[in-house]
Design an enzyme around this catalytic site. Sequence first.
Site, PDB file in Angstrom:
ATOM      1  N   ASP A 261      11.027   0.403   7.757  1.00 16.84           N
ATOM      2  CA  ASP A 261      11.095   0.026   6.344  1.00 16.84           C
ATOM      3  C   ASP A 261      11.306  -1.480   6.284  1.00 16.84           C
ATOM      4  O   ASP A 261      12.357  -1.985   6.677  1.00 16.84           O
ATOM      5  CB  ASP A 261      12.249   0.746   5.643  1.00 16.84           C
TER       6      ASP A 261
ATOM      7  N   ASP B 183       8.239  13.367   0.619  1.00 13.02           N
ATOM      8  CA  ASP B 183       9.620  12.890   0.635  1.00 13.02           C
ATOM      9  C   ASP B 183      10.505  13.983   0.050  1.00 13.02           C
ATOM     10  O   ASP B 183      10.351  14.342  -1.121  1.00 13.02           O
ATOM     11  CB  ASP B 183       9.764  11.617  -0.190  1.00 13.02           C
TER      12      ASP B 183
END
Length: 263
Positions: free
Chosen positions: A135, A11
């Site tokens: 998500d 990330d």
Amino acid sequence: MLTKRVIPCLDCHDGKVTRGVQFGRAEAGELRNVGDPVELALRYNDQGADEMVFFDITASAHGRASMIEVIERTAAQCFMPLTVGGGIRTVEDMHAMLRAGADKISINSSALATPDLITAGAERFGSQCIVVSIDAKKVAPEKWEVFSHGGRKPTGLDAIAWAERACQLGAGEIVLNSIDADGTKAGYDLAITRRISEAVGVPVVASGGAGRLEHMAEVLAEGKADAVLAASIFHFGEYTVGDVKRFLAGHGVAVRLPETVGS
């Protein structure tokens, strides 16, 4: 028997690999700097990772372009497949990342905003190149909602229905990330992973919540995932990719386990 994949995730925020506990905390300074993405990718390549995923975690929110230079540098030195996501809004953006060395393109907020982008990418580059990242957050018993923009914005979409539609539009893989579990190390969300794995005909990558080796074995078996994605446990040296693969193999999970897998 198809082997299960072990995939480290990087990330990235402002060109560095970061790690936080909750979604959407980059602006609040609640992210821990982990290191240089290319150096980490090389480490995991040496450890025997099956693939590597790069997510620019604030690109969609702030309109920044993805890290073409990072992908170019990584692809020049690593031999595992690379997936990149974050800020990819057009077929031209996809082409730029693939030209830089990516093997797959992951889209999330842009796919929600323009579902036809999934089809356009699949038609031009092949479904195997198009990954839809979802998500999902549990909002009621047996109900998970899709959120966009790094978990910041509710969409009102049911996660299972969106996964099914994404595949109908041409997605060749689903990355399912649990907002509730992400960064907590408390284990993957087995229920939603299994529901989506059973609902779609493409590989499902489980993401969010890995803390122990047992968590990975559970989501591959009970969650019926095709691959496990993790970040913190690798970045902070708790386990290597080799540790994970040896554990899985010892529990009857088919994995690619060459003798060269790093310790």
